[in-house]
Write an enzyme that holds these catalytic residues in place. Sequence first.
Site, PDB file in Angstrom:
ATOM      1  N   MET A   1      -6.425  -2.907  -4.040  1.00 29.44           N
ATOM      2  CA  MET A   1      -6.147  -2.791  -2.612  1.00 29.44           C
ATOM      3  C   MET A   1      -5.768  -1.350  -2.253  1.00 29.44           C
ATOM      4  SD  MET A   1      -4.379  -6.321  -1.410  1.00 29.44           S
ATOM      5  CE  MET A   1      -5.408  -7.760  -1.087  1.00 29.44           C
TER       6      MET A   1
ATOM      7  N   ASP B   1       0.817  -1.229   0.000  1.00 25.66           N
ATOM      8  CA  ASP B   1       0.000   0.000   0.000  1.00 25.66           C
ATOM      9  C   ASP B   1       0.846   1.272   0.000  1.00 25.66           C
ATOM     10  OD1 ASP B   1      -2.097  -1.731   0.162  1.00 25.66           O
ATOM     11  OD2 ASP B   1      -2.729  -1.177   2.178  1.00 25.66           O
TER      12      ASP B   1
HETATM   13  O1  F6P Z   1      -2.027  -3.904   4.000  1.00 19.58           O
HETATM   14  C1  F6P Z   1      -1.967  -4.479   2.756  1.00 19.58           C
HETATM   15  C2  F6P Z   1      -3.286  -5.059   2.362  1.00 19.58           C
HETATM   16  O2  F6P Z   1      -3.029  -5.559   1.116  1.00 19.58           O
HETATM   17  C3  F6P Z   1      -4.480  -4.118   2.389  1.00 19.58           C
HETATM   18  O3  F6P Z   1      -4.580  -3.307   1.264  1.00 19.58           O
HETATM   19  C4  F6P Z   1      -5.623  -5.080   2.520  1.00 19.58           C
HETATM   20  O4  F6P Z   1      -6.762  -4.482   3.101  1.00 19.58           O
HETATM   21  C5  F6P Z   1      -5.054  -6.123   3.404  1.00 19.58           C
HETATM   22  O5  F6P Z   1      -3.674  -6.150   3.171  1.00 19.58           O
HETATM   23  C6  F6P Z   1      -5.687  -7.469   3.202  1.00 19.58           C
HETATM   24  O6  F6P Z   1      -4.952  -8.435   3.889  1.00 19.58           O
HETATM   25  P1  F6P Z   1      -5.421  -9.935   4.160  1.00 19.58           P
HETATM   26  O7  F6P Z   1      -6.420 -10.329   3.139  1.00 19.58           O
HETATM   27  O8  F6P Z   1      -4.154 -10.724   4.083  1.00 19.58           O
HETATM   28  O9  F6P Z   1      -5.952  -9.956   5.536  1.00 19.58           O
END
Ligand code: F6P
Length: 367
Positions: free
Chosen positions: A180, A138
Amino acid sequence: MVLTGGGDCPGLNAVIRAIVKRASQESGWEVLGCIKAFDGILNEPTELVLLDEAKVAGIHYQGGSIIQTTNKGGPFAWPVKKHNGEWEYIDRSDEMIRKIQYLGIDAVINIGGDGSQRISQKLFEKGLNIIGVPKTIDNDLSATDSTFGFQTAIQEATSAVDKLVTTAASHNRVFILEVMGRDAGWIALNSAVAGGAEVCLIPEIPYDISIVKSKIDARFHRDRGFAIVVVSEGAKPKHGTVVGQKADEIGYENVRLGGVGFKLAEELKQAGCEHDIRVTVLGHLQRGGVPIAYDRVLATQFGVKAMELVLNGEFGCMVSYRHPYITSVTLQDAIQKPNLVTLDTALIKTARGVGINFGDDTIAYEE
Ligand code: F6P
């Protein structure tokens, strides 16, 4: 000891490899990998693997993390099931530090995002010799110009826009691409500019649906035309909230975001949009897989620097890229504020300059 914490990110293995290679140039140093963030040291039996040059050979272009990762729990909030079946979270940090010291581990390198570096700082305050390496697709950490994984994510998102353009143009449709970006819209902003989208909606600029609709309508003449909307998962309408749900995974603290693309399609229909709309959610495709060259290079720089901080005994620091230097900042400074898109960000001005609309009423390019 090295560990990867939080969500995975292309380039983690390149960092691990660089740490091991740099350590192997010094006599008396061995690198242990702690499996699944701090879980490997907290679990019984302990899960630590010796990372030597043979073990890390050729991993720099592999996605994921060879020592795995987790964004649940951790030493300060370890989930324990109570007799009544409910979960409670206990602080195991002191016990963990004692175990690290008992095992004769001289230093810990924690490769992770802001949540992981907050843990690093708290452990440093408790006396642990710890170094942070920033990681996030991000790009929401302000103490470094860039993080590895971010450019790979942009590349994936841009490839998706490029593909959607061809199908959108063939069918005269509106395509919404959800990418994301929980709090920061950098992936959406960059891929919208690189892919030539018409609309870009990001968490930092709450959108007005009537403005989004007008911009889309302007792209259609009679029944011809098409439009691409890139939306961050964390985008929200003016006076509205983000779309997501409380995760039912034990130890997962964040709201699991997702679905804003479909909500946007619905809002557009309700606002009177008559064009066909399709929604694509890119999801973890932008997080898995092979890191592009830029991210491998940055990750390698971070790994070497992290090991050098260890060798110099500069603990309580996080590696940072400040062009043209690979340097370090204190963990305390590193966790102060996130790197968010602001209205005066150069790329926002550029985007407006090529006609990208952010669902707000600033439509002209302003210096
Ligand atoms: O922080 C990075 C990120 O890709 C965010 O954009 C997203 O909300 C999150 O991780 C999702 O992570 P996971 O699906 O692994 O819980």
